[in-house]
Enzyme design. Structure first.
Site, mmCIF file in Angstrom:
data_model
loop_
_atom_site.group_PDB
_atom_site.id
_atom_site.type_symbol
_atom_site.label_atom_id
_atom_site.label_comp_id
_atom_site.label_asym_id
_atom_site.label_seq_id
_atom_site.Cartn_x
_atom_site.Cartn_y
_atom_site.Cartn_z
ATOM 1 N N HIS A 22 0.848 -1.211 0.000
ATOM 2 C CA HIS A 22 0.000 0.000 0.000
ATOM 3 C C HIS A 22 0.876 1.250 0.000
ATOM 4 O O HIS A 22 0.637 2.196 -0.752
ATOM 5 C CB HIS A 22 -0.897 0.036 1.250
ATOM 6 C CG HIS A 22 -1.909 -1.062 1.334
ATOM 7 N ND1 HIS A 22 -2.063 -1.851 2.464
ATOM 8 C CD2 HIS A 22 -2.851 -1.493 0.452
ATOM 9 C CE1 HIS A 22 -3.045 -2.715 2.265
ATOM 10 N NE2 HIS A 22 -3.535 -2.528 1.055
ATOM 11 N N LYS A 46 -17.424 -6.960 8.336
ATOM 12 C CA LYS A 46 -16.358 -7.928 7.989
ATOM 13 C C LYS A 46 -15.500 -8.251 9.202
ATOM 14 O O LYS A 46 -14.501 -8.962 9.083
ATOM 15 C CB LYS A 46 -15.457 -7.330 6.905
ATOM 16 C CG LYS A 46 -15.939 -7.532 5.477
ATOM 17 C CD LYS A 46 -14.765 -7.252 4.558
ATOM 18 C CE LYS A 46 -15.043 -7.270 3.104
ATOM 19 N NZ LYS A 46 -13.859 -6.789 2.346
ATOM 20 N N ARG A 95 -2.035 -6.738 -8.573
ATOM 21 C CA ARG A 95 -0.896 -7.582 -8.265
ATOM 22 C C ARG A 95 -0.780 -8.740 -9.242
ATOM 23 O O ARG A 95 0.233 -8.980 -9.841
ATOM 24 C CB ARG A 95 -0.993 -8.114 -6.831
ATOM 25 C CG ARG A 95 -0.840 -7.034 -5.780
ATOM 26 C CD ARG A 95 -1.334 -7.479 -4.447
ATOM 27 N NE ARG A 95 -2.731 -7.888 -4.526
ATOM 28 C CZ ARG A 95 -3.471 -8.181 -3.483
ATOM 29 N NH1 ARG A 95 -2.946 -8.166 -2.287
ATOM 30 N NH2 ARG A 95 -4.734 -8.525 -3.633
HETATM 31 O O1 PNS Z 1 -9.119 -3.250 -0.123
HETATM 32 P P1 PNS Z 1 -10.464 -3.739 -0.531
HETATM 33 O O2 PNS Z 1 -11.205 -4.274 0.656
HETATM 34 O O3 PNS Z 1 -10.403 -4.703 -1.672
HETATM 35 O O4 PNS Z 1 -11.279 -2.439 -1.041
HETATM 36 C C1 PNS Z 1 -12.562 -2.561 -1.587
HETATM 37 C C2 PNS Z 1 -13.218 -1.181 -1.794
HETATM 38 C C3 PNS Z 1 -13.195 -0.361 -0.524
HETATM 39 C C4 PNS Z 1 -12.463 -0.414 -2.868
HETATM 40 C C5 PNS Z 1 -14.667 -1.435 -2.291
HETATM 41 O O5 PNS Z 1 -15.257 -2.375 -1.458
HETATM 42 C C6 PNS Z 1 -15.515 -0.183 -2.297
HETATM 43 O O6 PNS Z 1 -15.292 0.722 -3.091
HETATM 44 N N1 PNS Z 1 -16.538 -0.146 -1.409
HETATM 45 C C7 PNS Z 1 -17.427 0.976 -1.276
HETATM 46 C C8 PNS Z 1 -18.840 0.613 -1.709
HETATM 47 C C9 PNS Z 1 -19.008 0.781 -3.184
HETATM 48 O O7 PNS Z 1 -18.836 1.842 -3.755
HETATM 49 N N2 PNS Z 1 -19.356 -0.345 -3.852
HETATM 50 C C10 PNS Z 1 -19.472 -0.402 -5.271
HETATM 51 C C11 PNS Z 1 -18.091 -0.551 -5.882
HETATM 52 S S1 PNS Z 1 -18.225 -1.043 -7.512
#
Ligand code: PNS
Length: 165
Positions: A22, A46, A95
């Site tokens: 990160h 979660k 990745r």
């Molecule tokens: O590090 P992660 O957990 O893979 O991140 C996932 C994240 C936070 C990018 C994704 O879950 C997100 O954007 N959540 C917010 C809700 C949202 O907008 N959902 C629709 C995304 S297409």
């Protein structure tokens, strides 16, 4: 420079916890954007190892840089958060091929929700290509060595939380 002309990116994630992959990505944003907002997802369902407040505080202590990088929490749709902070781009790390399908779906859904949003994929340094927060927690809990893979303060917090020296 007005807020509209600044190139603002959001780097969203769970960051439970933040690792060196990160950090590497945040560094790569410097030449590309005028400002980066690290957006920590509120995902209590979660059952994260670190609370939202702990994650925001830990990440801020490592990356906050006034005028260039700040850390905020968010819930709800990412595109709505981006509107609130005036961001045009979402930064995500890619990745391996296994990341691709999920990332591709999210990028297209975010674009559908807001056509002005662009997703920028970045590849972390090779040393971190296999690194994930899930593996960091698992390896730490099982006694594995993580130095060089997570920042020192995060390692310290893991020791406090998991109770291992
Ligand atoms: O590090 P992660 O957990 O893979 O991140 C996932 C994240 C936070 C990018 C994704 O879950 C997100 O954007 N959540 C917010 C809700 C949202 O907008 N959902 C629709 C995304 S297409």
């Amino acid at each position: 420079m007005t807020r509209r002309s600044r190139r603002i990116a959001v780097y969203p994630g769970s960051f439970d916890p933040l690792h060196n992959g990160h950090l590497d990505l945040i560094g790569r944003c410097r030449p590309m954007f005028d400002e980066v907002v690290v957006a920590v997802l509120r995902n209590e369902e979660k059952r994260p190892l670190f609370s939202l407040e702990e994650r925001v505080e830990m990440i801020s202590s490592l990356v906050a840089d006034p005028g260039w990088c700040r850390v905020e929490s968010f819930s709800g749709l990412l595109v709505d958060f981006m509107d609130r902070v005036g961001a045009q781009a979402v930064v995500r790390g890619l990745r391996a091929v296994s990341d691709f399908e999920y990332e591709f779906q999210m990028a297209l859904m975010n674009r559908r929700l807001n056509p002005r949003v662009e997703t920028v994929f970045m590849v972390p340094r090779e040393d971190y290509i296999y690194l994930s927060s899930r593996l960091v927690k698992e390896v730490f809990a099982l006694g594995g060595e993580l130095s060089g893979l997570v920042p020192g303060p995060v390692l310290e917090r893991l020791r406090e939380r998991v109770g291992r020296r």
